[in-house]
Design a protein around this motif. Structure first.
Motif, PDB file in Angstrom:
ATOM      1  N   GLY A  64       0.824  -1.197   0.000  1.00  0.00           N
ATOM      2  CA  GLY A  64       0.000   0.000   0.000  1.00  0.00           C
ATOM      3  C   GLY A  64       0.855   1.242   0.000  1.00  0.00           C
ATOM      4  N   PRO A  65       0.301   2.388   0.414  1.00  0.00           N
ATOM      5  CA  PRO A  65       1.098   3.612   0.498  1.00  0.00           C
ATOM      6  C   PRO A  65       2.300   3.386   1.416  1.00  0.00           C
ATOM      7  CG  PRO A  65      -1.244   4.066   0.818  1.00  0.00           C
ATOM      8  CD  PRO A  65      -1.104   2.588   0.827  1.00  0.00           C
ATOM      9  N   VAL A  66       3.408   3.988   1.071  1.00  0.00           N
ATOM     10  CA  VAL A  66       4.641   3.770   1.833  1.00  0.00           C
ATOM     11  C   VAL A  66       4.639   4.631   3.098  1.00  0.00           C
ATOM     12  CG1 VAL A  66       7.153   3.955   1.810  1.00  0.00           C
ATOM     13  CG2 VAL A  66       5.934   3.168  -0.230  1.00  0.00           C
ATOM     14  N   LEU A  67       4.925   4.001   4.227  1.00  0.00           N
ATOM     15  CA  LEU A  67       5.062   4.666   5.517  1.00  0.00           C
ATOM     16  C   LEU A  67       6.469   4.393   6.039  1.00  0.00           C
ATOM     17  CD1 LEU A  67       4.023   6.103   8.089  1.00  0.00           C
ATOM     18  CD2 LEU A  67       3.113   3.882   8.838  1.00  0.00           C
ATOM     19  N   VAL A  68       7.245   5.444   6.224  1.00  0.00           N
ATOM     20  CA  VAL A  68       8.626   5.328   6.684  1.00  0.00           C
ATOM     21  C   VAL A  68       8.694   5.728   8.155  1.00  0.00           C
ATOM     22  CG1 VAL A  68      11.013   6.070   6.320  1.00  0.00           C
ATOM     23  CG2 VAL A  68       9.454   5.855   4.363  1.00  0.00           C
ATOM     24  N   LEU A  69       9.272   4.848   8.989  1.00  0.00           N
ATOM     25  CA  LEU A  69       9.387   5.073  10.420  1.00  0.00           C
ATOM     26  C   LEU A  69      10.857   5.318  10.765  1.00  0.00           C
ATOM     27  CD1 LEU A  69       7.145   2.101  11.670  1.00  0.00           C
ATOM     28  CD2 LEU A  69       6.420   4.446  11.115  1.00  0.00           C
ATOM     29  N   VAL A  70      11.157   6.480  11.304  1.00  0.00           N
ATOM     30  CA  VAL A  70      12.546   6.851  11.600  1.00  0.00           C
ATOM     31  C   VAL A  70      12.733   6.928  13.115  1.00  0.00           C
ATOM     32  CG1 VAL A  70      14.397   8.508  11.191  1.00  0.00           C
ATOM     33  CG2 VAL A  70      12.618   8.177   9.451  1.00  0.00           C
ATOM     34  N   HIS A  71      13.610   6.084  13.632  1.00  0.00           N
ATOM     35  CA  HIS A  71      13.858   6.057  15.077  1.00  0.00           C
ATOM     36  C   HIS A  71      14.761   7.204  15.501  1.00  0.00           C
ATOM     37  CE1 HIS A  71      18.073   4.673  14.934  1.00  0.00           C
ATOM     38  NE2 HIS A  71      17.725   3.872  13.935  1.00  0.00           N
ATOM     39  N   GLY A  72      14.921   7.370  16.807  1.00  0.00           N
ATOM     40  CA  GLY A  72      15.721   8.451  17.348  1.00  0.00           C
ATOM     41  C   GLY A  72      17.037   7.991  17.941  1.00  0.00           C
ATOM     42  N   TYR A  73      17.558   8.806  18.829  1.00  0.00           N
ATOM     43  CA  TYR A  73      18.855   8.557  19.461  1.00  0.00           C
ATOM     44  C   TYR A  73      18.816   7.256  20.265  1.00  0.00           C
ATOM     45  CZ  TYR A  73      23.113   9.412  22.153  1.00  0.00           C
ATOM     46  OH  TYR A  73      24.362   9.308  22.715  1.00  0.00           O
ATOM     47  N   LEU A  74      19.830   6.419  20.073  1.00  0.00           N
ATOM     48  CA  LEU A  74      19.936   5.119  20.729  1.00  0.00           C
ATOM     49  C   LEU A  74      18.725   4.235  20.435  1.00  0.00           C
ATOM     50  CD1 LEU A  74      21.485   6.124  24.179  1.00  0.00           C
ATOM     51  CD2 LEU A  74      22.654   5.249  22.157  1.00  0.00           C
ATOM     52  N   GLY A  75      18.148   4.433  19.268  1.00  0.00           N
ATOM     53  CA  GLY A  75      17.033   3.600  18.844  1.00  0.00           C
ATOM     54  C   GLY A  75      17.452   2.628  17.762  1.00  0.00           C
ATOM     55  N   GLY A  76      16.463   2.011  17.137  1.00  0.00           N
ATOM     56  CA  GLY A  76      16.701   1.069  16.051  1.00  0.00           C
ATOM     57  C   GLY A  76      15.377   0.657  15.445  1.00  0.00           C
ATOM     58  N   ALA A  77      15.432   0.053  14.274  1.00  0.00           N
ATOM     59  CA  ALA A  77      14.197  -0.351  13.605  1.00  0.00           C
ATOM     60  C   ALA A  77      13.375  -1.316  14.443  1.00  0.00           C
ATOM     61  CB  ALA A  77      14.534  -0.988  12.251  1.00  0.00           C
ATOM     62  N   ALA A  78      14.038  -2.100  15.293  1.00  0.00           N
ATOM     63  CA  ALA A  78      13.327  -3.099  16.099  1.00  0.00           C
ATOM     64  C   ALA A  78      12.349  -2.470  17.088  1.00  0.00           C
ATOM     65  CB  ALA A  78      14.335  -3.971  16.842  1.00  0.00           C
ATOM     66  N   GLN A  79      12.509  -1.177  17.400  1.00  0.00           N
ATOM     67  CA  GLN A  79      11.594  -0.541  18.347  1.00  0.00           C
ATOM     68  C   GLN A  79      10.199  -0.389  17.759  1.00  0.00           C
ATOM     69  OE1 GLN A  79      13.551   3.376  18.671  1.00  0.00           O
ATOM     70  NE2 GLN A  79      11.604   4.282  18.024  1.00  0.00           N
ATOM     71  N   TRP A  80      10.084  -0.535  16.441  1.00  0.00           N
ATOM     72  CA  TRP A  80       8.808  -0.324  15.758  1.00  0.00           C
ATOM     73  C   TRP A  80       8.068  -1.641  15.507  1.00  0.00           C
ATOM     74  CZ3 TRP A  80       7.790   4.485  16.243  1.00  0.00           C
ATOM     75  CH2 TRP A  80       8.727   5.493  15.995  1.00  0.00           C
ATOM     76  N   GLU A  81       8.389  -2.689  16.229  1.00  0.00           N
ATOM     77  CA  GLU A  81       7.784  -4.003  15.966  1.00  0.00           C
ATOM     78  C   GLU A  81       6.258  -3.944  15.956  1.00  0.00           C
ATOM     79  OE1 GLU A  81       7.795  -8.547  17.861  1.00  0.00           O
ATOM     80  OE2 GLU A  81       9.012  -6.967  18.764  1.00  0.00           O
ATOM     81  N   ALA A  82       5.681  -3.325  16.975  1.00  0.00           N
ATOM     82  CA  ALA A  82       4.214  -3.266  17.059  1.00  0.00           C
ATOM     83  C   ALA A  82       3.634  -2.384  15.965  1.00  0.00           C
ATOM     84  CB  ALA A  82       3.786  -2.755  18.432  1.00  0.00           C
ATOM     85  N   GLU A  83       4.324  -1.312  15.613  1.00  0.00           N
ATOM     86  CA  GLU A  83       3.836  -0.404  14.573  1.00  0.00           C
ATOM     87  C   GLU A  83       3.910  -1.064  13.201  1.00  0.00           C
ATOM     88  OE1 GLU A  83       3.905   1.245  18.048  1.00  0.00           O
ATOM     89  OE2 GLU A  83       5.856   0.670  17.203  1.00  0.00           O
TER      90      GLU A  83
END
Length: 253
Positions: free
Chosen positions: A13-32
């Protein structure tokens, strides 16, 4: 051409880009990723030096992080996208939106503000820099991560934040503090002409209300949503409410 930045991707579908912050990572967005991939093509980059990209040199300017995200999207053949950035990731999202307004359909600025120095932060960036040198990345991720939750280390999401943060390289952690200290997005706010949701936990100790209000009121098409009884990691403290607020904004498109 360099290899694509390590990232997570799911859905169509439409592209949604999730950008983490300081000391973060893509894994923090598991639920999203699980939630929004039902209706969107969700892409979550690991910023250089963090998470699964810890082996890459970190950036000492927000502009460098923004360029890394754009290069990934170019390599994936993504032209238009919705952009959500958290904390330092919100600074990166503002930088991308200001310079690529024709590509950003909608913007979500979450737990962030228009000034990287973060006035009234729980501690000055210089203190974080000094303690990083003394304590190391893992201890810093644990200490700072605890401030992101009302319940501190007892919060349900704290362990994930701590463990993801500990993956960062020392070089990247130090460079990112410099990147934030040197960034000021206020002059570019009038260039963020896309519909924008400012999303904030009312007990956020990194970005206080004055900065959040300044961001919201100076956006051409800014909307504000406040998550009560939540701090800097509202997506982990109040995931259902966070998801409903984001979904409502996306459904208005």
């Amino acid at each position: 051409m360099s290899a694509p930045l390590p990232h997570l991707r799911a859905g169509r579908g439409p592209v949604l880009v999730l950008v983490h912050g300081y000391l973060g990572g893509a894994a923090q967005w598991e639920a999203e990723i699980a939630r929004f991939s039902a209706t969107h093509d969700v892409i979550a980059p690991n910023l250089p030096g963090f998470g699964a990209a810890a082996d890459l040199p970190g950036c000492d300017r927000i502009e460098g992080f923004a360029q890394a995200v754009i290069e990934l999207l170019d390599q994936l053949g993504i032209d238009r996208f919705i952009l959500l950035g958290h904390s330092m990731g919100g600074m990166i999202a503002q930088e991308i939106a200001a310079n690529h307004a024709d590509r950003v359909e909608r913007l979500v600025l979450y737990g962030t503000g228009p000034l990287g120095a973060m006035p009234d932060r729980f501690e000055p960036l210089d203190t974080s820099r000094a303690r990083l040198v003394d304590d190391g990345v893992a201890a810093t991720a644990s200490r700072i991560g605890a401030t992101w939750f009302l319940k501190g280390e007892d919060a349900a999401g704290f362990a994930a934040v701590r463990d993801i943060g500990a993956q960062a390289s020392v070089q990247a952690a130090r460079a990112a503090l410099d990147a934030m200290a040197h960034w000021d997005g206020r002059p570019a706010l009038d260039r963020l002409t896309m519909p924008t949701l400012v999303l904030w936990g009312d007990n956020d100790r990194s970005y206080r209300w004055q900065q959040v209000e300044s961001l919201w009121r100076n956006l051409p098409l800014g909307q504000l949503a406040v998550i009560p009884a939540a701090a800097h990691a509202a997506h982990l403290e109040k995931p259902r409410l966070f998801h409903e607020m984001v979904e409502g904004f996306l459904e208005d498109a």
